[in-house]
Every structure is written in structure tokens, then in C-alpha cells.
Design a protein around this motif. Structure first.
Motif, short mmCIF file in Angstrom:
data_model
loop_
_atom_site.label_atom_id
_atom_site.label_comp_id
_atom_site.label_asym_id
_atom_site.label_seq_id
_atom_site.Cartn_x
_atom_site.Cartn_y
_atom_site.Cartn_z
N ALA A 1 12.07 7.65 8.38
CA ALA A 1 12.82 7.85 7.13
C ALA A 1 12.02 7.23 5.99
CB ALA A 1 14.20 7.22 7.23
N TYR A 2 11.45 8.07 5.17
CA TYR A 2 10.64 7.62 4.02
C TYR A 2 11.56 7.13 2.91
CZ TYR A 2 7.30 7.82 0.16
OH TYR A 2 6.50 7.51 -0.91
N ASP A 3 11.25 5.98 2.36
CA ASP A 3 12.02 5.40 1.26
C ASP A 3 11.11 5.28 0.06
OD1 ASP A 3 13.55 3.95 -0.52
OD2 ASP A 3 13.81 2.21 0.80
N LYS A 4 11.23 6.21 -0.89
CA LYS A 4 10.31 6.21 -2.04
C LYS A 4 10.50 4.99 -2.94
CE LYS A 4 13.01 9.23 -5.04
NZ LYS A 4 13.00 10.48 -5.77
N THR B 1 8.66 -0.89 -1.53
CA THR B 1 7.33 -1.40 -1.88
C THR B 1 6.53 -1.46 -0.59
OG1 THR B 1 8.08 -3.67 -1.62
CG2 THR B 1 8.20 -2.73 -3.84
N ARG B 2 5.21 -1.45 -0.69
CA ARG B 2 4.35 -1.52 0.50
C ARG B 2 4.75 -0.45 1.51
NH1 ARG B 2 0.35 -5.00 -0.65
NH2 ARG B 2 -0.17 -5.05 1.54
N ILE B 3 4.71 0.80 1.05
CA ILE B 3 5.18 1.94 1.84
C ILE B 3 4.47 2.05 3.18
CG2 ILE B 3 5.28 4.47 1.87
CD1 ILE B 3 5.77 4.27 -1.21
N GLY B 4 3.18 1.80 3.22
CA GLY B 4 2.45 1.88 4.48
C GLY B 4 2.94 0.87 5.50
N GLU B 5 3.17 -0.35 5.05
CA GLU B 5 3.68 -1.37 5.95
C GLU B 5 5.09 -1.02 6.41
OE1 GLU B 5 2.36 -5.60 4.98
OE2 GLU B 5 1.89 -4.48 3.13
N TYR C 1 -1.21 17.71 -1.54
CA TYR C 1 -0.17 16.87 -0.95
C TYR C 1 0.55 16.10 -2.06
CZ TYR C 1 -2.67 17.39 3.54
OH TYR C 1 -3.26 17.87 4.67
N VAL C 2 1.74 15.57 -1.72
CA VAL C 2 2.51 14.74 -2.63
C VAL C 2 2.13 13.27 -2.37
CG1 VAL C 2 4.84 14.01 -3.27
CG2 VAL C 2 4.40 16.39 -2.70
N VAL C 3 1.99 12.48 -3.43
CA VAL C 3 1.70 11.06 -3.28
C VAL C 3 2.76 10.45 -2.36
CG1 VAL C 3 1.64 8.84 -4.49
CG2 VAL C 3 0.48 10.82 -5.46
N GLY C 4 2.30 9.63 -1.43
CA GLY C 4 3.18 9.09 -0.40
C GLY C 4 3.07 9.91 0.87
N GLY C 5 2.39 11.04 0.77
CA GLY C 5 2.19 11.92 1.91
C GLY C 5 0.78 12.46 2.00
#
Length: 158
Positions: free
Chosen positions: A24-27, A30-34, A98-102
Motif C-alpha cells: 500500500a503506497y502512501d504518497k 516520508t522516506r518512501i523507499g524505507e 513513469y510517475v514519481v514514486g514509481g
């Protein structure tokens, strides 16, 4: 079956074995990769983020561990440049498809030179973005290098 992305299609076409993960991606996180590593129950050292840069004004892609910070000096040097800066998100999206975050380093709309942090080669398998938010691909670092033509170098800040 997970929907195909440009990245999975490129890997299939190249004959590369890979596994996929979704979370579940949460835009707003913070620190999305982690966050992705945690959601997947994987060590942060195994999960890598894709960053789009401009080195002396030319587009470049780097792949580094999610918990690490990029050394712009090292990034510029690996591409034979003098200076590096982060690419504006809208430009990165147009360039990669691609979309940023992806953003994945594989299957980008316009192929650009790629550099992979040297910590990846010490791992049997790494996890990278799969081409959309909340979708990751696990593959051998050597396969990522072969598909993208990535240069391996120390890219992270000490």
C-alpha cells in the motif's frame, strides 16, 4: 497475476527472472523507499530507489539503497561530468514514462545512462521499483546491470 508495467515487459523480453511485490503506497509518507522495505518485510539494504538526475544538463539515472543518501559529486564523476542535480519531477515523468514514486530504472520511455551503487553487487538479489507506485521487482543485480547497461560505482555519501 499482477498487471504488466513497462519494466516487467522489458524484463520478460530480455529473459530475466524476477519476482514482484505489492504494498500500500502512501504518497504522504516520508522516506518512501524505507516505507516500502518495511511494508514488504525486507531489509532496507536490499531495497533500492531510482533517482533521476541531470549531470551537466544531461539526463541520468542512479539506483541506490533506499536508506542511503546520494553523493552528487560521485554521481557526476561516474558519468564523467562536473555537476549533478536532481531532475525536476515533471521532467522525470515525461522522460521515463513513469510517475514519481514509481520510476523504475528498467523500461524507461527514453533510455538514459544508469549507474548502480556498488553495494548492490554484494547482494544475491535486490528489489527495485517496478514501474508504478506500490509495485516492486526483485531480481539479480547482475541482471539489472545487463538490462540497463548500468555502470557500478560507489554513489552514496559517506
Amino acid at each position: 497475476m499482477t498487471a504488466a508495467t513497462q519494466a516487467t515487459e522489458a524484463l520478460r523480453k530480455a529473459g530475466v527472472a524476477f519476482a514482484t511485490y505489492e504494498y500500500a503506497y502512501d504518497k504522504a509518507a516520508t522516506r518512501i523507499g524505507e516505507r516500502a522495505a518495511e511494508a514488504l518485510g525486507l531489509p532496507a539494504e536490499q531495497v533500492f530507489k531510482t533517482l533521476m538526475l541531470e549531470v551537466d544538463g544531461q539526463p541520468r539515472c542512479v539506483v541506490i539503497p533506499v536508506a542511503a543518501n546520494l553523493s552528487m559529486k560521485r554521481a557526476a564523476a561516474v558519468f564523467g561530468g562536473k555537476s549533478a542535480k536532481m531532475m525536476e519531477p515533471a521532467k522525470a515523468e515525461r522522460l521515463t514514462g513513469y510517475v514519481v514514486g514509481g520510476i523504475s530504472p528498467v523500461g524507461q520511455k527514453r533510455r538514459v545512462p544508469v549507474a548502480l551503487d556498488d553495494s548492490a553487487v554484494a547482494r544475491e538479489r535486490i528489489v527495485i521499483n517496478g514501474g508504478r507506485r506500490g509495485f516492486m521487482i526483485e531480481l539479480a543485480a547482475g541482471d539489472l546491470r545487463a538490462v540497463t547497461g548500468a555502470e557500478v560505482a560507489r554513489l552514496t555519501a559517506d
